[in-house]
Scaffold this active site. Structure first.
Site, PDB file in Angstrom:
ATOM      1  N   TYR A   1       0.837  -1.205   0.000  1.00  0.00           N
ATOM      2  CA  TYR A   1       0.000   0.000   0.000  1.00  0.00           C
ATOM      3  C   TYR A   1       0.874   1.257   0.000  1.00  0.00           C
ATOM      4  O   TYR A   1       0.618   2.207  -0.742  1.00  0.00           O
ATOM      5  CB  TYR A   1      -0.922  -0.016   1.217  1.00  0.00           C
ATOM      6  CG  TYR A   1      -1.528   1.330   1.543  1.00  0.00           C
ATOM      7  CD1 TYR A   1      -2.478   1.910   0.701  1.00  0.00           C
ATOM      8  CD2 TYR A   1      -1.138   2.036   2.682  1.00  0.00           C
ATOM      9  CE1 TYR A   1      -3.029   3.150   0.985  1.00  0.00           C
ATOM     10  CE2 TYR A   1      -1.679   3.273   2.982  1.00  0.00           C
ATOM     11  CZ  TYR A   1      -2.612   3.833   2.119  1.00  0.00           C
ATOM     12  OH  TYR A   1      -3.142   5.060   2.412  1.00  0.00           O
TER      13      TYR A   1
ATOM     14  N   SER B   1      -4.447  -1.216  -2.470  1.00  0.00           N
ATOM     15  CA  SER B   1      -5.232  -0.274  -1.665  1.00  0.00           C
ATOM     16  C   SER B   1      -4.953  -0.445  -0.172  1.00  0.00           C
ATOM     17  O   SER B   1      -4.244  -1.371   0.238  1.00  0.00           O
ATOM     18  CB  SER B   1      -6.725  -0.473  -1.949  1.00  0.00           C
ATOM     19  OG  SER B   1      -7.110  -1.791  -1.585  1.00  0.00           O
ATOM     20  N   TYR B   2      -5.539   0.424   0.625  1.00  0.00           N
ATOM     21  CA  TYR B   2      -5.342   0.426   2.078  1.00  0.00           C
ATOM     22  C   TYR B   2      -5.790  -0.916   2.660  1.00  0.00           C
ATOM     23  O   TYR B   2      -6.920  -1.358   2.419  1.00  0.00           O
ATOM     24  CB  TYR B   2      -6.164   1.553   2.695  1.00  0.00           C
ATOM     25  CG  TYR B   2      -5.924   1.778   4.170  1.00  0.00           C
ATOM     26  CD1 TYR B   2      -4.685   2.251   4.618  1.00  0.00           C
ATOM     27  CD2 TYR B   2      -6.908   1.531   5.102  1.00  0.00           C
ATOM     28  CE1 TYR B   2      -4.459   2.471   5.970  1.00  0.00           C
ATOM     29  CE2 TYR B   2      -6.694   1.743   6.457  1.00  0.00           C
ATOM     30  CZ  TYR B   2      -5.459   2.214   6.880  1.00  0.00           C
ATOM     31  OH  TYR B   2      -5.234   2.430   8.221  1.00  0.00           O
ATOM     32  N   PRO B   3      -4.898  -1.600   3.420  1.00  0.00           N
ATOM     33  CA  PRO B   3      -5.231  -2.961   3.851  1.00  0.00           C
ATOM     34  C   PRO B   3      -6.165  -3.068   5.056  1.00  0.00           C
ATOM     35  O   PRO B   3      -6.848  -4.078   5.218  1.00  0.00           O
ATOM     36  CB  PRO B   3      -3.853  -3.552   4.195  1.00  0.00           C
ATOM     37  CG  PRO B   3      -3.004  -2.388   4.565  1.00  0.00           C
ATOM     38  CD  PRO B   3      -3.504  -1.237   3.747  1.00  0.00           C
TER      39      PRO B   3
END
Length: 444
Positions: free
Chosen positions: A35, A41-43
């Site tokens: 990320y 994307s944001y985990p």
């Protein structure tokens, strides 16, 4: 078999554990790095619903620059509709590739990236189809059954290389067939208890009970291992962990309450959804904390003594021939096992690096067994390196070789698994040790 749903953090952690054997923390670190570099994307998300606003066509177009991904992307249906899950997150979408192809990745990052990309591709394909066969055999009036399953249409499974596809052969049998019995085997079994948690299933259980957050659950499990409350791949609670919970439940029940933790998480979510105010949550939280601290203050001596006893007991690995307890300790040259009756009893056993003391006992001398080494070189052995040897060394009074610079008591020459060393006779109150070479240099 319907396609999988997009990854949220716990889903990614569970899949990475199943496919690669990665701990939740290891997966989280790799996902965070991906990320940070802009590849995914944001985990830290709970969502399993991919919004169309992400621009699926654009992401797939960029990913197609990779030949391996392109083979699967070229077979996508013309209308891109993902198979979404039920869970949502107002702040973040599910974990997905951004489309930017990474440069050089670490081994862990490469595996997690591939997992994320192939899952993202797979959710857009149709269901896989199977046919099954269920057969009943009548043997001497007893009913025996077997089943077989084979794929007729791979669907999404053809585009997700981490899923094994059942494709079994069907035997040529028809209803009414008579066949010969080759062998009768009697196998006696007992009812099995429920399977133990592993790290992935424990993450799911924490999520199910709304304990911890997306970001903290992996850390919680890591701390349980680090503080030696639990161990093993199939998680077992150590005696120290059991004693800790028993003590705190007795003296400070609210501190171990699932309900208290869960209610706080719900209230915090309530602030985000305008169902409550932060002032009311802080006021209630302050009241709960004061109650917990009051219980601790009132029972401080009882809690302290019980936890100290539990910690001491957790380090006991066996009994010494003198009647004392053999306790695991740490010194300058690594871990070792010594007798609690020291200095009256000077029995010590050094431990190889990364050795684990196991529950089984040596058949020859009754001392605990240890496991040492890595991979194929891993082996089980007795705690006493001289056990079973014909010329086993007998304990003798150690030789005095000088005066301890820390406390003034005698320095004694000792032998360990890694050779001879010098230690203070005032151990365990004084833990001074040094090598024979260091002692000779100081005397010169």
């Amino acid at each position: 078999t319907r396609p999988p749903v997009p990854f949220n953090l716990s889903g990614l952690q569970a899949e990475a554990y199943s496919v690669f054997g990665f701990s939740p923390k290891r997966t989280q670190i790799a996902a965070q790095n991906l990320y940070s570099e802009g590849y995914t994307s944001y985990p830290r998300t709970s969502s399993q619903v991919l919004p169309e606003s992400l621009g699926f066509d654009s992401i797939f177009k960029q990913l197609s620059a990779n030949p391996e991904f392109k083979k699967h992307i070229d077979e996508l249906p013309s209308k891109l509709k993902p198979h979404n899950g039920r869970k949502t997150d107002a702040a973040h979408p599910p974990i997905h590739p951004t489309g930017i192809l990474p440069g050089k990745l670490s081994n862990d990052e490469q595996k997690i990236y591939s997992l994320i990309v192939y899952r993202f591709i797979a959710v857009f394909f149709e269901s896989a189809k199977f046919e099954t066969m269920s057969t009943t055999l009548d043997i001497e009036g007893e009913k025996f059954r077997f089943k077989r399953r084979r794929v007729t249409h791979k669907g999404w499974m053809a585009h997700y290389p981490f899923k094994k596809i059942d494709d079994e052969k069907f035997p040529e049998v028809e209803e009414g067939d008579v066949m010969s019995v080759k062998e009768l085997i009697s196998d006696e079994k007992e009812t099995k208890p429920p399977a133990r948690y592993n790290q992935a299933s424990l993450i799911k259980e924490l999520e199910k009970k709304n304990l911890g957050t997306k970001a903290t659950r992996a850390d919680i499990i890591d701390k349980l291992y680090d503080r030696q409350y639990i161990d093993g791949t199939k998680i077992e609670v150590n005696q120290l962990g059991e004693d800790l919970i028993d003590t705190l439940t007795t003296y400070c029940h609210n501190l171990t309450s699932e309900k208290l933790t869960r209610d706080l998480e719900i209230k915090l979510e309530g602030i985000n959804q305008d169902k409550t105010t932060k002032e009311s949550v802080i006021d209630e939280g302050e009241k709960d904390v004061k109650e917990i601290l009051g219980d601790i203050d009132k029972n401080m001596h009882g809690i302290g003594s019980k936890l100290y006893e539990a910690y001491q007991a957790s380090n006991i690995v066996g009994e010494c021939r003198c009647g004392g307890k053999l306790v695991k300790r740490s010194g300058r040259y690594g871990d070792f096992v010594g007798c609690t009756n020291y200095p009256d009893c000077n029995v010590t056993y050094s431990l190889p690096r990364n050795a684990t003391i196991i529950k089984s006992k040596c058949e020859k001398c009754g001392l605990p067994m240890i496991v040492a080494g890595k991979g194929k070189n891993k082996q089980e052995m007795c705690l006493d390196p001289n056990c079973g040897k014909e010329k086993a060394t007998k304990p003798h009074d150690p030789k005095v070789v000088g005066e301890c610079p820390k406390c003034g008591k005698n320095l004694l020459k000792r032998s360990g698994r890694f050779g001879e060393f010098v230690g203070c006779s005032g151990f365990p109150k004084c833990n001074f040790t040094c090598s024979l070479e260091e002692l000779e240099n100081k005397s010169q």
